[in-house]
Design a protein around this motif. Sequence first.
Motif, mmCIF file in Angstrom:
data_model
loop_
_atom_site.group_PDB
_atom_site.id
_atom_site.type_symbol
_atom_site.label_atom_id
_atom_site.label_comp_id
_atom_site.label_asym_id
_atom_site.label_seq_id
_atom_site.Cartn_x
_atom_site.Cartn_y
_atom_site.Cartn_z
ATOM 1 N N TYR A 175 -6.789 4.074 1.165
ATOM 2 C CA TYR A 175 -5.397 3.619 1.055
ATOM 3 C C TYR A 175 -5.280 2.690 -0.148
ATOM 4 O O TYR A 175 -5.806 1.590 -0.157
ATOM 5 N N ASN A 180 1.969 4.227 1.523
ATOM 6 C CA ASN A 180 1.835 4.670 2.917
ATOM 7 C C ASN A 180 3.165 5.237 3.412
ATOM 8 O O ASN A 180 3.775 4.718 4.332
ATOM 9 N N TYR A 205 -3.013 1.864 9.029
ATOM 10 C CA TYR A 205 -4.216 2.289 8.315
ATOM 11 C C TYR A 205 -5.406 1.377 8.545
ATOM 12 O O TYR A 205 -6.544 1.783 8.348
ATOM 13 N N VAL A 231 0.844 -1.198 0.000
ATOM 14 C CA VAL A 231 0.000 0.000 0.000
ATOM 15 C C VAL A 231 0.882 1.251 0.000
ATOM 16 O O VAL A 231 1.940 1.280 0.639
ATOM 17 N N ARG A 239 -7.699 -1.550 -0.836
ATOM 18 C CA ARG A 239 -6.477 -2.256 -1.236
ATOM 19 C C ARG A 239 -6.745 -3.706 -1.657
ATOM 20 O O ARG A 239 -6.024 -4.245 -2.495
ATOM 21 N N SER A 250 -1.848 -4.327 8.361
ATOM 22 C CA SER A 250 -1.820 -3.888 6.962
ATOM 23 C C SER A 250 -2.308 -5.005 6.046
ATOM 24 O O SER A 250 -2.536 -6.104 6.484
#
Length: 230
Positions: A34, A22, A28, A20, A71, A230
């Motif tokens: 994202y 970031n 997140y 991702v 995502r 994540s």
Amino acid sequence: MMTSSEKAPVTVHLMRHGEVHNPQRIVYGRLPGYHLSEAGQRMVRLSAEEFKRRADAGANIVHLVCSPLTRTQESAAPIEELLGLTAVHDERVIEADNYFEGLHVTKDELLKHPAHWPHLLNPLRPSWGEPYRQQMTRMVEAIKDAARTAYEKGGAGAEAIIVSHQLPIWMARTSVEGGLLPHDPRKRQTNLASITSLHFDDIFSPGTPRLTYTEPAAELYSGVIQLPGS
């Protein structure tokens, strides 16, 4: 209709999303917006191409599920393209809830703010988010449903793909291997765009599936951001 002597073998693949974007290294979690990084897009393309290679070799991949987060939808997109499937969103395979969502978390930052301390007291549950056992339960239920749907669509030998997240996939794997729920996040074998495959001999009979693990995007791992949650 199956006879009593017939089995219903099915495989369910658990694919983690790609890297991702970031740069702030925020936890997140379930936050919207994202997106995959450029490297993440290449990662999931490699995994989709691996599924396409298997399908061309005879694998009967008939069902695709993904978490509703951005995502995972983006990670499912190349599979939809190459295999001609439409992803079904399933809230049960979403990322774990996390108190620290939206924060840049370091050890010093955690200890500096007393408001965080109660959420650090019980790593066995864990106290900072959704209980491990709850994650395991919802993932197992989603996997069973995906397996049944794959069988209904494709019969014996059918396969399904679930695009999910690091910790929920690890909880599903823990349920198969009988490991301890509390663990060191650095030791999870659920790399970006990896494929954890559960091979069921018969989805309608008790039994532990055989597990295999592959990393089609391993060539892209150098220098990528890997964070818990994540």
